[in-house]
Design a protein around this motif. Structure first.
Motif, PDB file in Angstrom:
ATOM      1  N   ASN A   1       0.831  -1.201   0.000  1.00 42.32           N
ATOM      2  CA  ASN A   1       0.000   0.000   0.000  1.00 42.32           C
ATOM      3  C   ASN A   1       0.871   1.258   0.000  1.00 42.32           C
ATOM      4  O   ASN A   1       0.735   2.141  -0.847  1.00 42.32           O
ATOM      5  CB  ASN A   1      -0.874  -0.063   1.270  1.00 42.32           C
ATOM      6  N   VAL A   2       1.809   1.295   0.942  1.00 43.43           N
ATOM      7  CA  VAL A   2       2.641   2.496   1.089  1.00 43.43           C
ATOM      8  C   VAL A   2       3.603   2.625  -0.085  1.00 43.43           C
ATOM      9  O   VAL A   2       3.809   3.717  -0.622  1.00 43.43           O
ATOM     10  CB  VAL A   2       3.406   2.443   2.437  1.00 43.43           C
ATOM     11  N   SER A   3       4.192   1.501  -0.529  1.00 39.54           N
ATOM     12  CA  SER A   3       5.184   1.624  -1.597  1.00 39.54           C
ATOM     13  C   SER A   3       4.512   2.058  -2.905  1.00 39.54           C
ATOM     14  O   SER A   3       5.096   2.810  -3.674  1.00 39.54           O
ATOM     15  CB  SER A   3       5.987   0.345  -1.765  1.00 39.54           C
ATOM     16  N   ALA A   4       3.269   1.606  -3.146  1.00 40.22           N
ATOM     17  CA  ALA A   4       2.586   2.021  -4.382  1.00 40.22           C
ATOM     18  C   ALA A   4       2.388   3.538  -4.376  1.00 40.22           C
ATOM     19  O   ALA A   4       2.607   4.211  -5.388  1.00 40.22           O
ATOM     20  CB  ALA A   4       1.243   1.315  -4.485  1.00 40.22           C
ATOM     21  N   LEU A   5       2.002   4.077  -3.223  1.00 40.42           N
ATOM     22  CA  LEU A   5       1.792   5.527  -3.141  1.00 40.42           C
ATOM     23  C   LEU A   5       3.129   6.268  -3.320  1.00 40.42           C
ATOM     24  O   LEU A   5       3.207   7.278  -4.015  1.00 40.42           O
ATOM     25  CB  LEU A   5       1.147   5.879  -1.795  1.00 40.42           C
ATOM     26  N   LYS A   6       4.187   5.719  -2.699  1.00 36.53           N
ATOM     27  CA  LYS A   6       5.498   6.367  -2.829  1.00 36.53           C
ATOM     28  C   LYS A   6       5.965   6.367  -4.284  1.00 36.53           C
ATOM     29  O   LYS A   6       6.532   7.343  -4.760  1.00 36.53           O
ATOM     30  CB  LYS A   6       6.534   5.638  -1.963  1.00 36.53           C
ATOM     31  N   LEU A   7       5.710   5.263  -4.978  1.00 33.51           N
ATOM     32  CA  LEU A   7       6.127   5.186  -6.381  1.00 33.51           C
ATOM     33  C   LEU A   7       5.354   6.193  -7.219  1.00 33.51           C
ATOM     34  O   LEU A   7       5.909   6.859  -8.083  1.00 33.51           O
ATOM     35  CB  LEU A   7       5.921   3.772  -6.931  1.00 33.51           C
ATOM     36  N   MET A   8       4.056   6.329  -6.927  1.00 31.04           N
ATOM     37  CA  MET A   8       3.245   7.287  -7.684  1.00 31.04           C
ATOM     38  C   MET A   8       3.734   8.713  -7.397  1.00 31.04           C
ATOM     39  O   MET A   8       3.884   9.527  -8.307  1.00 31.04           O
ATOM     40  CB  MET A   8       1.767   7.146  -7.319  1.00 31.04           C
ATOM     41  N   ALA A   9       4.042   8.976  -6.127  1.00 29.11           N
ATOM     42  CA  ALA A   9       4.470  10.324  -5.749  1.00 29.11           C
ATOM     43  C   ALA A   9       5.831  10.668  -6.358  1.00 29.11           C
ATOM     44  O   ALA A   9       6.120  11.834  -6.620  1.00 29.11           O
ATOM     45  CB  ALA A   9       4.525  10.432  -4.228  1.00 29.11           C
ATOM     46  N   ALA A  10       6.662   9.655  -6.592  1.00 30.82           N
ATOM     47  CA  ALA A  10       8.007   9.937  -7.105  1.00 30.82           C
ATOM     48  C   ALA A  10       8.023  10.175  -8.616  1.00 30.82           C
ATOM     49  O   ALA A  10       9.052  10.551  -9.170  1.00 30.82           O
ATOM     50  CB  ALA A  10       8.938   8.770  -6.761  1.00 30.82           C
TER      51      ALA A  10
END
Ligand code: COA
Ligand code: ADP
Length: 597
Positions: free
Chosen positions: A372-381
């Motif tokens: 969950n968190v890594s998907a959001l981080k990837l989108m934000a990056a």
């Protein structure tokens, strides 16, 4: 080469042309290439996994030392899944680089590829993450310099490294909890007539640590210990099947304490369980000097297969565990197998390949939360967001790629970041500013930072049915000043909450907030969403410029936050707890000074 872990490509293309035209190579990157000789191989002509682990550890350690400028030791290695074997005459290429430095520890990404010199073909063998710690000096713990990510890929790895570290540090405790809860449900071991007694697979072997096994600081190389462990595990596995076993995975492990030249290392292994096509071998490494008591250095769990002539896994004989410890390990290996499958399925899949609503249960909680968190981080990056429109200080951006549409909404509020985080992370309060949140209830408090909600939204279609969503919300405080606060959202399924006739079940693939402290009183809030059919109707008119409901909603959000700037009700119940798992073992959350302190 196929990439199956988030951000893996980072170390595949070390040379990068920056916007300035400068050719950039990561300063911590270290490469090793080795031709596989018969002395590195087993009797089947394949590179021994132990030798590969030694090369991986040395390359990664040199990368860590390059960043740290001092000697480093291996603290842990995350799960490794070996996708291919490597033959004599082929070339192994290893690239390692530091993804992020914390206080005295660093995460090093290690990519192993194999090259066939005769056909010019290359393929991926495995990808691993090691944690290395700068050796303490007389002054105490070393404070490492920060890694400055320069490319988008480095930025992604940097951001994900904090999440992986969180998972690593709670891993042992979570696995222990899961094992005790799942084995209690498994009942008695099954008895098989023709089963092989586990005792027949037991191995004990001793090694004397000599100077070639250690670095100049006289500490045994972590890779050497892993190689010795793999050696006894392979013997145990061969004794079950009377054939040559192939190592497939090694579970995450931790070097509990150091070992030095002159130590005797006692390595013990036994097959804990044999499944249809794979077996779990457990290995334990203990050290002693002279008459000293044994020191527990490491324990590892390895999964082996036996391949037939078509390289397909063969059916294995069953095992008859020994009483007491053997039966316990047999049961625990079943629980570990389930955890391994979850991990492979949820973490190793490409983000786009993870099904929308993964069934949630306690045993995959850690991995779903990571996902969950890594998907959001990837989108934000991502750096290719396009500004769509702007109104009243609220900006709407879109990103279209491979039939995927993502949007983000950005605004600033005059509220401290920590308070903003607390107010937004309780989804039940979203009803106060988002008219799409008609109902919202907590259905499971999975852990301190992860909550499952059911959210109902009003109808947007002619059939008059509203939609409901089962959402996992994972909140994260920053690891240090270079991280935002995060609230990640994704759909999960829960058997207790199946779809009902009254609502259409909607799904959220990846959404959430990142909250950056711009100053002690000003906070930048960014809301991200990867549009799924369930979400699209709510936003498509905004993106097309036909309406501006998003501006109204985010203006309402700003008003809500500003009205509750000083509200103590925003503090989560956990803030009142005295001791939590995070406090005991997790990374120390980076505490920022709130303006009202
Ligand atoms: N995985 C990853 N990192 C870990 C970890 C684990 N399982 N356990 C501890 N660490 C990290 C901590 O987060 C900390 O990082 P930080 O300084 O960036 O915050 C760092 O290790 C040091 O932790 P600290 O609490 O100061 O020390 P500790 O008493 O937990 O010791 C080791 C950690 C790794 C130094 C210790 O267990 C050790 O010496 N192990 C043997 C290492 C070795 O010799 N390896 C070679 C083979 S024997
Ligand atoms: P656990 O017993 O909880 O699995 P340990 O760290 O004691 O954890 O051991 C790890 C693994 O090492 C065990 O699962 C087992 O497979 C193997 N092992 C431990 N002790 C022995 C032993 N005396 N002989 C053979 N193998 C052992």
């Amino acid at each position: 080469m196929a990439s199956d872990r988030p951000g893996e490509d980072t170390i595949q293309d070390p040379l990068f042309i920056l916007e300035t035209g400068e050719v950039y190579r990561n300063p911590t990157e270290v490469k090793m290439s080795q031709i596989v000789l018969p002395c590195h191989a087993n009797h089947c002509g394949e590179l021994s996994a132990g030798q590969l682990l030694k090369w991986m550890d040395s390359t990664a350690c040199l990368s860590a030392e390059r960043h740290a400028g001092c000697s480093c030791i291996t603290a842990s290695v995350d799960d490794i899944h070996f996708e291919r074997t490597i033959g004599v005459g082929q070339v192994v290429n290893i690239i390692a680089k530091v993804n992020r430095a914390f206080t005295s520890s660093m995460e090093v990404g290690i990519l192993v590829t194999c090259e066939d010199l005769y056909t010019d073909r290359q393929w991926k063998v495995c990808h691993a993450f090691g944690t290395f710690v700068a050796r303490r000096t007389e002054a105490g713990k070393v404070q490492l310099k920060q890694v400055i990510p320069r490319t988008q890929m480095e930025q992604m790895e940097y951001s994900l490294a904090a999440e992986r570290r969180r998972m690593r540090l709670i891993h042992a405790e979570i696995i222990t909890d899961l094992l005790s809860s799942s084995t209690a449900q498994l009942g008695e071991c099954q008895e098989y007539q023709d089963a092989v007694p586990a005792e027949r697979t037991r191995v004990e072997s001793v090694e004397l640590v000599l100077p070639p096994h250690a670095n100049h600081q006289v500490s045994t190389f972590g890779g050497q210990i892993m190689a010795w462990m793999e050696n006894v595990a392979t013997i145990a596995a061969s004794r079950l099947c009377n054939a040559h076993p192939t190592l497939r995975t090694i579970d995450m492990f931790h070097f509990r304490g150091p070992s030095h030249i002159g130590d005797r290392l006692v390595l013990k292994a036994i097959v804990n369980n044999a499944f249809k096509n794979s077996m779990e071998v457990g290995v334990c490494a203990e050290a002693y000097q002279g008459g000293e008591p044994l020191r527990h250095i490491n324990s590892a769990f390895m999964t082996f297969e036996v391949l037939d002539s078509d390289r397909k896994p063969r059916t294995l004989p069953r095992i008859r565990p020994e009483p007491v410890d053997g039966k316990r390990r047999y049961q625990e290996s079943i629980a570990r197998k389930k955890i391994r499958l979850d991990r492979k399925y949820i973490i190793s899949c490409k983000q786009t390949e993870v099904p929308l609503s993964v069934p949630w249960d306690q045993s995959n909680q850690m991995y779903l939360s990571y996902n969950n968190v890594s998907a959001l981080k990837l989108m934000a990056a991502r750096n290719n967001w396009v500004l769509n429109s702007e109104k009243n200080k609220v900006s709407l951006y879109t990103l279209e790629e491979n039939q995927m549409l993502c949007f983000k909404v950005e605004t600033h509020v005059d509220v401290p970041a920590e308070q903003t985080f607390h107010l937004l992370s309780d989804l039940r309060r979203r009803q106060e500013w988002d008219r799409h949140y008609e109902e919202c209830e907590v259905i499971n408090q999975a852990d301190e930072d992860d909550t499952i909600y059911r959210v109902a939204t009003p109808s947007v279609s002619k059939d008059g049915k509203g939609q409901d969503f089962i959402l996992l919300a994972s909140r994260r405080k920053p690891c240090d000043a270079r991280d935002p606060y995060l609230i990640a959202l994704r759909s999960v399924t829960l058997p207790t909450h199946p779809p009902t006739d009254d609502y259409t079940r909607g799904e959220v693939l990846c959404a959430g907030f990142s909250i950056w402290e711009e100053s002690s009183t000003v906070t930048k809030i960014t809301y991200y969403n990867q549009a799924t059919p369930g979400v699209l109707p709510y936003i498509s008119t905004d993106i097309a410029g036909l309406s501006s409901s998003f501006y109204c909603i985010f203006s309402a959000c700003s008003h809500f936050l500003e009205a509750n700037r000083d509200s103590l009700a925003a503090l989560p119940p956990s803030a009142l707890c005295t001791v939590t798992r995070q406090d005991c073992h997790g990374p120390a959350p980076y505490e920022r000074k709130s303006s009202n302190q």
